[in-house]
Design a protein around this motif. Structure first.
Motif, PDB file in Angstrom:
ATOM      1  N   TYR A 221       0.776  -1.255   0.212  1.00 49.45           N
ATOM      2  CA  TYR A 221      -0.103   0.027  -0.008  1.00 49.45           C
ATOM      3  C   TYR A 221       0.780   1.073  -0.054  1.00 49.45           C
ATOM      4  O   TYR A 221       0.595   2.142  -0.703  1.00 49.45           O
ATOM      5  CB  TYR A 221      -1.020  -0.057   1.061  1.00 49.45           C
ATOM      6  N   VAL A 222       1.815   1.222   0.799  1.00 45.55           N
ATOM      7  CA  VAL A 222       2.840   2.479   0.803  1.00 45.55           C
ATOM      8  C   VAL A 222       3.536   2.614  -0.412  1.00 45.55           C
ATOM      9  O   VAL A 222       3.631   3.789  -0.851  1.00 45.55           O
ATOM     10  CB  VAL A 222       3.613   2.303   2.096  1.00 45.55           C
ATOM     11  N   ASN A 223       3.863   1.632  -1.167  1.00 46.47           N
ATOM     12  CA  ASN A 223       4.509   1.564  -2.500  1.00 46.47           C
ATOM     13  C   ASN A 223       3.650   2.193  -3.433  1.00 46.47           C
ATOM     14  O   ASN A 223       4.129   3.211  -4.118  1.00 46.47           O
ATOM     15  CB  ASN A 223       5.362   0.050  -2.745  1.00 46.47           C
ATOM     16  N   PHE A 228       4.293   7.870   2.036  1.00 47.58           N
ATOM     17  CA  PHE A 228       5.580   8.728   2.617  1.00 47.58           C
ATOM     18  C   PHE A 228       5.652  10.155   2.219  1.00 47.58           C
ATOM     19  O   PHE A 228       6.277  10.657   2.949  1.00 47.58           O
ATOM     20  CB  PHE A 228       6.652   8.003   2.264  1.00 47.58           C
ATOM     21  N   ARG A 229       5.304  10.436   0.873  1.00 45.64           N
ATOM     22  CA  ARG A 229       5.181  11.731   0.503  1.00 45.64           C
ATOM     23  C   ARG A 229       4.555  12.700   1.027  1.00 45.64           C
ATOM     24  O   ARG A 229       4.706  13.941   0.922  1.00 45.64           O
ATOM     25  CB  ARG A 229       5.358  11.735  -0.947  1.00 45.64           C
ATOM     26  N   GLN A 230       3.449  12.364   1.901  1.00 38.03           N
ATOM     27  CA  GLN A 230       2.594  13.061   2.469  1.00 38.03           C
ATOM     28  C   GLN A 230       3.293  13.675   3.950  1.00 38.03           C
ATOM     29  O   GLN A 230       3.476  12.831   4.741  1.00 38.03           O
ATOM     30  CB  GLN A 230       1.257  12.480   2.932  1.00 38.03           C
ATOM     31  N   LYS A 231       3.425  14.849   4.210  1.00 39.49           N
ATOM     32  CA  LYS A 231       4.084  15.493   5.124  1.00 39.49           C
ATOM     33  C   LYS A 231       3.231  15.410   6.522  1.00 39.49           C
ATOM     34  O   LYS A 231       3.905  15.220   7.557  1.00 39.49           O
ATOM     35  CB  LYS A 231       4.362  17.189   4.981  1.00 39.49           C
ATOM     36  N   LEU A 238      -2.546   6.483   8.692  1.00 41.25           N
ATOM     37  CA  LEU A 238      -1.900   5.309   7.742  1.00 41.25           C
ATOM     38  C   LEU A 238      -2.584   4.047   8.025  1.00 41.25           C
ATOM     39  O   LEU A 238      -2.871   3.371   7.153  1.00 41.25           O
ATOM     40  CB  LEU A 238      -0.512   5.128   8.039  1.00 41.25           C
ATOM     41  N   ALA A 239      -2.981   3.674   9.474  1.00 42.26           N
ATOM     42  CA  ALA A 239      -3.713   2.500   9.726  1.00 42.26           C
ATOM     43  C   ALA A 239      -5.021   2.580   9.146  1.00 42.26           C
ATOM     44  O   ALA A 239      -5.518   1.563   8.519  1.00 42.26           O
ATOM     45  CB  ALA A 239      -3.900   2.525  11.212  1.00 42.26           C
ATOM     46  N   GLN A 240      -5.666   3.630   9.050  1.00 40.51           N
ATOM     47  CA  GLN A 240      -6.868   3.927   8.445  1.00 40.51           C
ATOM     48  C   GLN A 240      -6.879   3.458   6.858  1.00 40.51           C
ATOM     49  O   GLN A 240      -7.678   2.698   6.392  1.00 40.51           O
ATOM     50  CB  GLN A 240      -7.643   5.132   8.561  1.00 40.51           C
ATOM     51  N   LYS A 241      -6.046   3.910   6.070  1.00 39.99           N
ATOM     52  CA  LYS A 241      -5.554   4.056   4.914  1.00 39.99           C
ATOM     53  C   LYS A 241      -5.605   2.368   4.599  1.00 39.99           C
ATOM     54  O   LYS A 241      -6.171   1.771   3.500  1.00 39.99           O
ATOM     55  CB  LYS A 241      -4.652   4.776   4.325  1.00 39.99           C
ATOM     56  N   VAL A 242      -4.647   1.780   5.295  1.00 41.01           N
ATOM     57  CA  VAL A 242      -4.101   0.391   5.153  1.00 41.01           C
ATOM     58  C   VAL A 242      -5.444  -0.545   5.417  1.00 41.01           C
ATOM     59  O   VAL A 242      -5.473  -1.533   4.948  1.00 41.01           O
ATOM     60  CB  VAL A 242      -2.987   0.101   5.875  1.00 41.01           C
ATOM     61  N   GLN A 267      12.649   5.867   5.869  1.00 42.78           N
ATOM     62  CA  GLN A 267      13.429   5.021   5.012  1.00 42.78           C
ATOM     63  C   GLN A 267      12.996   5.291   3.452  1.00 42.78           C
ATOM     64  O   GLN A 267      13.539   5.144   2.534  1.00 42.78           O
ATOM     65  CB  GLN A 267      13.391   3.479   5.440  1.00 42.78           C
ATOM     66  N   TYR A 268      11.415   5.120   3.445  1.00 44.29           N
ATOM     67  CA  TYR A 268      10.982   5.314   2.127  1.00 44.29           C
ATOM     68  C   TYR A 268      11.254   6.654   1.453  1.00 44.29           C
ATOM     69  O   TYR A 268      11.656   6.598   0.155  1.00 44.29           O
ATOM     70  CB  TYR A 268       9.358   5.147   2.136  1.00 44.29           C
ATOM     71  N   ARG A 269      11.279   7.537   2.104  1.00 50.79           N
ATOM     72  CA  ARG A 269      11.500   9.114   1.761  1.00 50.79           C
ATOM     73  C   ARG A 269      12.978   9.053   1.243  1.00 50.79           C
ATOM     74  O   ARG A 269      13.293   9.604   0.064  1.00 50.79           O
ATOM     75  CB  ARG A 269      11.413   9.963   2.949  1.00 50.79           C
TER      76      ARG A 269
END
Length: 327
Positions: A221-223, A228-231, A238-242, A267-269
């Motif tokens: 989901y994050v990929n 991660f680009r959301q400040k 994140l939990a809600q979105k996943v 790490q993603y950023r």
């Protein structure tokens, strides 16, 4: 070297795999790619099969595609585990690196293991002509020796519980995968002691959460959505979105990834910024700070601190190294 090992020419997908790994550290030019196409080999060894013995010259450097290996030595007829390596690790003789001397340790498969290999004669020749390869292996060796220094320090000064917690934090997934007696040997504690510490340190499972399943779901989901680009991304949002509870997400991050929420996102950023730095067209139009804000960092200091923590050098140093290779 074991007489029963069967080396075969690596397939194109194997070459592509190793080149992707190398290029994540430094740009790999076309000539070096062609050299790997000529000289890269593959082999498979079974569990408990020896890759190379003590007092032999290790002729190759290996890369683990799948499986696990351990390095061992003997002292007073007692086996001592010196390291354990799994997927995406390079392995060779430490004492006889690059085939320079007889090995003081032997390496054996903990699981059925698929390996890629290149002969040290070829590798040493390539070091002479390819700066990029030298840089890549410098980074690999720095990573290994930092981990070895940390491991030796905690074994010297830490008690049994501290050694266990260090290993669990720095090697996520190992404890559920590897035989406990091997981990005990590596940490220089009794297996019974390690078993007791592990039992007392284990956290209750939250509704029998399958950590691996939720961890993989989170990664996808994050990929896919580049969250991660959301400040303003937060653990709760994140939990809600996943689609999992906040507490379950916290368990997944801490127990499966062994990371805090902010380290996981950063790490993603940082990886996104590293990919951008390797693209000359992007670097012609954006500053490092602009990339940092685009990646989701909210301040210059947070960007620089996270980058250096995760990469081992400042973003400016990394950018200059990439630029020198392109020129």
């Amino acid at each position: 070297m074991s007489k029963h090992l069967q080396y075969n020419k690596a397939e194109s997908k194997d070459v592509g795999y190793i080149l992707n790994v190398l290029s994540s550290v430094h740009t790999v030019d076309q000539k070096l790619k062609e050299e790997f196409e000529k000289h890269l080999l593959r082999l498979r060894i079974k569990k408990d099969q020896i890759l190379f013995n003590e007092n032999e010259v290790c002729e190759y450097i290996y890369f683990i595609v799948r499986g696990a290996l351990m390095g061992c030595t003997t002292h007073n007829k007692q086996k001592i585990t010196t390291y354990i390596s799994i997927e995406n690790d390079f392995v060779s003789s430490i004492s006889g690196l690059h085939g320079s001397d007889h090995s003081q340790e032997y390496v054996i498969a903990v699981e059925d293991t698929d390996l890629l290999a290149i002969h040290n004669n070829e590798l040493n020749r390539l070091f002479t002509y390819h700066f990029g390869l030298n840089y890549i292996f410098r980074v690999v060796l720095e990573k290994y020796y930092k981990a070895a220094q940390q491991r030796s320090h905690i074994i010297r000064v830490g008690n049994a519980k501290e050694r266990y917690l260090y290993f669990a934090k720095t090697n996520p997934g190992y404890l559920n995968r590897l035989p406990l007696d091997l981990v005990a040997s590596l940490l220089n504690v009794k297996t019974s002691t390690l078993l007791s510490i592990r039992k007392n340190s284990s956290k209750p499972k939250e509704g029998n959460v399958d950590l691996a399943e939720f961890g993989q779901k989170l990664e996808r989901y994050v990929n896919d959505h580049q969250l991660f680009r959301q400040k303003n991304i937060r653990l709760h949002s994140l939990a809600q979105k996943v689609g999992i509870g906040s507490h379950k997400l916290s368990v997944v991050l801490n127990s499966y990834f062994n990371k805090s929420f902010i380290d996981y996102i950063n790490q993603y950023r940082v990886n996104w910024i590293k990919d951008s730095i390797r693209n000359p067209e992007i670097m012609q139009n954006f500053t490092l700070e602009a990339l940092a804000y685009s990646a989701g960092f909210s301040s210059r200091s947070a960007f620089y601190n996270s980058f250096k923590k995760l990469v081992g050098m400042s973003p400016l140093e990394y950018s200059r190294n990439i630029g020198e290779e392109i020129l």
